[in-house]
Design a protein around this motif. Structure first.
Motif, PDB file in Angstrom:
ATOM      1  N   TYR A 130       0.845  -1.197   0.000  1.00  0.00           N
ATOM      2  CA  TYR A 130       0.000   0.000   0.000  1.00  0.00           C
ATOM      3  C   TYR A 130       0.881   1.248   0.000  1.00  0.00           C
ATOM      4  CZ  TYR A 130      -4.070  -2.787   1.627  1.00  0.00           C
ATOM      5  OH  TYR A 130      -5.091  -3.686   1.771  1.00  0.00           O
ATOM      6  N   ARG A 158       1.047   3.780  -3.153  1.00  0.00           N
ATOM      7  CA  ARG A 158       0.511   5.110  -2.892  1.00  0.00           C
ATOM      8  C   ARG A 158       1.527   6.184  -3.274  1.00  0.00           C
ATOM      9  NH1 ARG A 158      -1.421   5.338   3.233  1.00  0.00           N
ATOM     10  NH2 ARG A 158      -2.633   3.468   2.840  1.00  0.00           N
ATOM     11  N   TRP A 180      -5.142   7.691   0.020  1.00  0.00           N
ATOM     12  CA  TRP A 180      -4.456   7.321  -1.219  1.00  0.00           C
ATOM     13  C   TRP A 180      -4.288   8.516  -2.153  1.00  0.00           C
ATOM     14  CZ3 TRP A 180      -2.451   2.740  -3.381  1.00  0.00           C
ATOM     15  CH2 TRP A 180      -2.534   1.608  -2.550  1.00  0.00           C
ATOM     16  N   GLU A 183      -7.012  -2.001  -2.802  1.00  0.00           N
ATOM     17  CA  GLU A 183      -6.357  -2.591  -1.625  1.00  0.00           C
ATOM     18  C   GLU A 183      -6.585  -4.099  -1.590  1.00  0.00           C
ATOM     19  OE1 GLU A 183      -7.463  -0.578   2.009  1.00  0.00           O
ATOM     20  OE2 GLU A 183      -6.061   1.066   1.621  1.00  0.00           O
TER      21      GLU A 183
END
Lengths: 399, 399
Positions: free
Chosen positions: A14, A18, A199, A388
């Motif tokens: 993540y 991001r 995000w 995700e």
């Protein structure tokens, strides 16, 4: 309390993706610098994300005399994400690629009779098919996130409670799966807004953040340590029924003095009625029209509208100040349709009220901003749940 | 937002040692099972903790026909930890070993004139020397944690604000370092209580927990994801000045209606005075004596005392219910001297009030308990900061 190495890998994915989306095109060295991850970890993660089709090599940059450094970019064609915002009066669907370009949209109004589970499921599935048809998404669809009002049991795919439709324990994902071939992810609008901000919005790169949503109802999404905070029953962020005035205004929840009864749209209308029962700003019982009239009246310096804003901001400042004291976040993001309509005037008034209500140290640390995300952060956030999910479930081990 | 591999290693060390302290003696396999860490990670971490002198091999257990499994135990002699609880009226020091046995104690009353920084530093250092002398800690002292009232800047070692002494920006650790040879760690009592509960109390093995401290002032410590939540300016948990009644009772912070003015000891006394201005339970202006009299009166079913408890529990239930809704924790731990004095009667009343005020789903997920930690969780928590510091700063790389 089990935090496995798999959880850590997912969190790192993540974190890296991001950053890559934010800075694309970007070198591995810059990603390591920005994320604090070691160059070796970055190299491994980049390899995995290339294999998953989410990143691509994108040429080289000069590195000032040294060997030219390879650049990475988000692979826009790597997959489509579907985000569905189900509200009491509409279903809104957006299909986006990994570069967040909107590929297709659908927006359908709901009638009261659409609230029956079987019927609503057909309406949602129909809207998703329209949007994906318009998107003509050549690539694979990575998944569809669905934001439902009320409380949801995410793991079980159950809409636990939706007040307006009197839903209890409806197995929504199982019903939807009969109509849609995609991987499905269920959550609520507050948490959808929070992941969208994490995000793509004002919480990107922040450790601790709060999204405050002002609409007909009010609520928050919380991020702690750079990740959405869900709580033990996936219901963290229920802030609308925080007691602001013990024994205050009655609330539809059965208690009194909830913050929602002061700063939600019906609460703002009540404040207006208390100040001037015959105000021309009260457009029938219509919340949207009244808040719009209030915004216009503020623009021309109307004293009643100004008083309503001041009272609303004072209540909101006390309640948001309490969040600042308790959580000591880096940023508070205001969102929701009431926020969008009242805009900078609301922001300025709330900043002033929070500075008065919160303690100096946490207040100095907390920026208060309007959400930079466009018209529908909820459908974007729902699509982000699908992203995700794809990052968590796919991997080298094929898991 | 940088979460480095070093941070992950430190978090894993906390996680593993906490479990080992709870279950000692324990096998590597059981530790892997209990923590969710991989057997390889457990083996590495156990090796590091043995090298640091915190764990020792402790014989074998039968494994039902297979190869006997090695057991690990906490190495009580591996180091001493000093915990210092500085309050407005006393300095309390405890020296404990890694098995949490108290090796030495000191308790000294402070006079108002001891509040001057240079003088307080000498009093603290003196009390620490007395306690370590009594402890006759043969092993090395791993560090000393100091809990200071008010707000602290942990990194800079500065007591930012202590209301009663009118301290602002006092470089406490630098002053203390002139008197004490130990590694020093500074924080506040709320966070000390929270880490004590995380390591040794009701929050052990829990992801999300809240400690609610009821004393003269009130406040909370928060744990999210199994770790203390500090916030961006290390001031998270400031809950005493949460607005419970907009425009309610005046508070010494300059605002009105703060939760502290209803459920702190002076607030409870005020409720009692409001119900019966001439109550014999009001022992002069003495908080401690009045709360003790209240507890005794509850035991004999005194109607005024019962009414005070009900009103206090209702305010506390609304405020704690708001925490339950917002954070959706697994456990709420009640602590502090008022809690200890009122005990189960307070617990029962608060449980009832929270069940009424909080939403059903998060309320069902949140257990409410009295702290199982003995007389001074603050000094234990301060010692725990020293333990965490030793785990974070020592390592194979000698860092």
């Amino acid at each position: 309390m089990k935090r496995t190495s798999r959880d850590i890998r997912t969190a790192n994915r993540y974190h890296l993706l991001r950053q890559a989306i934010a800075d694309s095109p970007v070198s591995r060295a810059a990603l390591a610098e920005a994320t604090g991850l070691s160059p070796a970890t970055v190299a491994t993660l980049v390899g995995e994300l290339i294999e998953l089709g989410m990143l691509v090599e994108a040429g080289f940059e000069d590195s000032g005399g040294g060997r030219p450094r390879g650049l990475l970019a988000v692979n826009a064609g790597g997959g489509a994400l579907i985000g569905v915002d189900v509200a009491e009066t509409y279903v809104h669907v957006e299909v986006v690629d990994l570069a967040l370009r909107v590929l297709g949209r659908a927006h359908e109004e709901l009638a009261p009779e659409d609230g029956a589970p079987a019927r609503l499921v057909r309406r949602i599935a129909g809207a998703v098919r329209v949007a994906t048809g318009r998107a003509a998404a050549e690539g694979r669809v990575l998944g569809a996130g669905i934001s439902m009002p009320g409380m949801v049991d995410r793991e079980g795919g159950v809409s636990v409670f939706a007040a307006n439709w009197d839903w209890r324990e409806v197995p929504l994902l199982a019903l939807l799966a009969e109509h849609l071939p995609h991987r499905l992810y269920l959550d609520n609008p507050m948490r959808a807004c929070m992941v969208a901000e994490l995000w793509f919005g004002a919480a990107r790169g922040r450790e601790d953040a709060v999204v405050v949503n002002l609409g007909t109802g009010v609520g928050t999404g919380l991020a702690i340590g750079g990740a959405l905070h869900r709580g033990v029953s996936n219901s963290a962020g229920e802030w609308g029924h925080t007691t602001l005035v013990l024994d205050g205004r009655p609330c539809h929840c059965g208690r009194r003095g909830c913050v929602e009864t002061y700063v939600g749209a019906p609460g703002i209308m009540r404040t207006l009625r208390e100040l001037d029962p015959r105000s021309p700003l009260l457009v029938g019982g219509d919340q949207t029209a009244t808040v719009a009239a209030l915004a216009d009246a503020l623009d021309r310096g109307d004293p009643t509208a100004t008083a309503v804003l001041r009272r609303t901001a004072d209540c909101l400042g006390a309640a948001v100040g309490d969040l600042v004291n308790l959580l000591d976040p880096e940023v508070i993001v205001l969102t929701g349709w009431v926020t969008r309509r009242l805009g900078d005037r609301l922001l300025d008034a709330v900043r002033g009220a929070v500075a008065w209500h919160a303690l100096p140290r946490p207040s100095a640390g907390a920026e208060i901003v309007l959400s930079p995300i466009g018209a529908n952060p909820v459908s974007l956030g729902a699509a982000t749940f699908a992203l995700e999910g794809a990052l968590a479930s796919n991997g080298r081990a094929g898991g």
